[in-house]
Design an enzyme around this catalytic site. Structure first.
Site, PDB file in Angstrom:
ATOM      1  N   ASP A  99      43.227   0.842  -8.622  1.00 39.99           N
ATOM      2  CA  ASP A  99      42.735   1.891  -7.721  1.00 39.99           C
ATOM      3  C   ASP A  99      43.775   2.979  -7.460  1.00 39.99           C
ATOM      4  OD1 ASP A  99      44.384   0.159  -6.233  1.00 39.99           O
ATOM      5  OD2 ASP A  99      42.680  -0.792  -5.260  1.00 39.99           O
ATOM      6  N   ASN A 148      40.147  -8.516   4.882  1.00 40.70           N
ATOM      7  CA  ASN A 148      38.685  -8.458   5.069  1.00 40.70           C
ATOM      8  C   ASN A 148      37.943  -8.950   3.824  1.00 40.70           C
ATOM      9  OD1 ASN A 148      39.001  -6.386   3.242  1.00 40.70           O
ATOM     10  ND2 ASN A 148      38.146  -4.776   4.537  1.00 40.70           N
ATOM     11  N   HIS A 154      38.480  -7.891   0.631  1.00 40.28           N
ATOM     12  CA  HIS A 154      38.310  -6.953  -0.489  1.00 40.28           C
ATOM     13  C   HIS A 154      39.221  -7.315  -1.669  1.00 40.28           C
ATOM     14  CE1 HIS A 154      41.449  -3.846   1.262  1.00 40.28           C
ATOM     15  NE2 HIS A 154      42.040  -4.634   0.389  1.00 40.28           N
ATOM     16  N   GLU A 166      35.292  -2.854  -0.656  1.00 40.14           N
ATOM     17  CA  GLU A 166      35.226  -3.284   0.737  1.00 40.14           C
ATOM     18  C   GLU A 166      33.994  -4.162   0.952  1.00 40.14           C
ATOM     19  OE1 GLU A 166      37.833  -2.876   2.241  1.00 40.14           O
ATOM     20  OE2 GLU A 166      38.378  -0.822   2.766  1.00 40.14           O
TER      21      GLU A 166
HETATM   22  C1  F6R Z   1      45.497  -2.367  -4.074  1.00 37.01           C
HETATM   23  C2  F6R Z   1      44.579  -3.479  -3.996  1.00 37.01           C
HETATM   24  C3  F6R Z   1      44.249  -4.121  -2.675  1.00 37.01           C
HETATM   25  C4  F6R Z   1      45.410  -4.943  -2.152  1.00 37.01           C
HETATM   26  C5  F6R Z   1      45.028  -5.611  -0.838  1.00 37.01           C
HETATM   27  C6  F6R Z   1      46.157  -6.436  -0.253  1.00 37.01           C
HETATM   28  O1  F6R Z   1      45.689  -1.989  -5.430  1.00 37.01           O
HETATM   29  O2  F6R Z   1      44.087  -3.877  -4.983  1.00 37.01           O
HETATM   30  O3  F6R Z   1      43.123  -4.933  -2.859  1.00 37.01           O
HETATM   31  O4  F6R Z   1      45.762  -5.913  -3.095  1.00 37.01           O
HETATM   32  O5  F6R Z   1      44.650  -4.639   0.082  1.00 37.01           O
HETATM   33  O6  F6R Z   1      47.196  -5.600   0.126  1.00 37.01           O
HETATM   34  P1  F6R Z   1      48.537  -6.184   0.734  1.00 37.01           P
HETATM   35  O7  F6R Z   1      49.195  -6.948  -0.331  1.00 37.01           O
HETATM   36  O8  F6R Z   1      49.311  -4.967   1.142  1.00 37.01           O
HETATM   37  O9  F6R Z   1      48.146  -7.047   1.892  1.00 37.01           O
END
Ligand code: F6R
Length: 259
Positions: free
Chosen positions: A66, A135, A137, A142
């Site tokens: 992303d 959450n 995702h 989301e």
């Molecule tokens: C970003 C992504 C998100 C993160 C997730 C966890 O490329 O894929 O799904 O992996 O938000 O983020 P952290 O590791 O910061 O808790």
């Protein structure tokens, strides 16, 4: 789902790095799907260390999950910049084959379709690395994202914007939209590797592994993937009902040889 539970975050990171290293050692021209976020930073540091010890990325192609809509590649908070700082600047990957969606594309919807096409042209993803949102995702899919979704523009939830607030100077600077691979795009990877560490992820981990298959927890879609490995530290594994079973099957997070 293969659930590997390690005693500490360091051990979980090392196990996940070992799986990535094994993939590109066995297939030097592997296509990797990459993730960003806080969880991945120590993992990328470990991969840089493995590179210093001889692991080669020269043949690897990568596709990140992303990018924020509106941020150009040189924006300090863009995932382009994150990847350069955390990994690409320190390894021998060919930058021309290290792909991220262009968050500042004139037409971000077309960019999402183009990006999906590039993944297909590269022959699909061999190993998709994933983090987990508290959450539920994966990527920026989301809750209530279609489990059949492809790469597209998603609106970020307030909880995701708050989780990422620390990277931005002002709250108003946190983007509201991202281009993200879809759930179905992720499920097409030949293997998935999800890394989650720390108690803040425990509930989402339990929902992903043992909860109902449901768009309210997009990560639960991985239950349908035939080759997903989930690597956890003990804190992230805390709410799993069958934790003792996973540890019996994979003592200390290792693959058990039938005996
Ligand atoms: C970003 C992504 C998100 C993160 C997730 C966890 O490329 O894929 O799904 O992996 O938000 O983020 P952290 O590791 O910061 O808790």
């Amino acid at each position: 789902m293969k659930v590997l539970i390690l005693d500490t975050a360091e051990a979980a990171i090392s196990r996940a790095a070992g799986i990535i290293a094994q993939t590109i050692t066995q297939k030097p021209r592997a296509v990797l799907g990459l993730a960003t976020g806080g969880t991945m930073l120590p993992l990328y540091a470990r991969l840089c260390q493995l590179h210093a010890e001889g692991l080669r990325f020269a043949g690897v192609t990568s596709f990140n999950l992303d990018e924020y809509v509106g941020l150009g590649a040189d924006h300090p908070c863009s995932y382009h910049r994150y990847m350069r700082a955390a990994l690409f600047d320190h390894i021998d990957i060919d930058r021309a084959r290290a792909h991220l969606p262009k968050g500042d594309a004139r037409d971000v919807h077309c960019e999402a379709i183009r990006y999906e096409g590039r993944i297909a042209e590269a022959g699909g993803i061999d190993l998709q690395l994933l983090g987990l949102g508290s959450n539920g995702h994966i990527g920026f899919n989301e809750p209530t994202s279609s489990l059949g979704s492809r790469t597209r523009v998603k609106t970020l939830t307030e909880s995701t914007r708050q989780a990422n607030r620390i990277y931005f100077e002002r709250e108003a600077d946190v983007p509201r939209f991202a281009i993200t691979m879809g759930v179905a795009t992720i499920l097409e990877a030949r293997a998935c590797l999800l890394l989650a560490t720390g108690p803040a992820k425990a509930q989402a981990v339990a929902a992903m592994v043992e909860g109902a298959l449901s768009a309210i927890c997009p990560a639960s879609a991985l239950q349908q993937h035939p080759a997903t490995t989930v690597v956890l530290d003990r804190a992230a594994a805390r709410d799993l009902r069958l934790g003792a079973y996973y540890e019996h099957v994979h003592p200390e997070g290792q693959d058990r040889v039938l005996a």
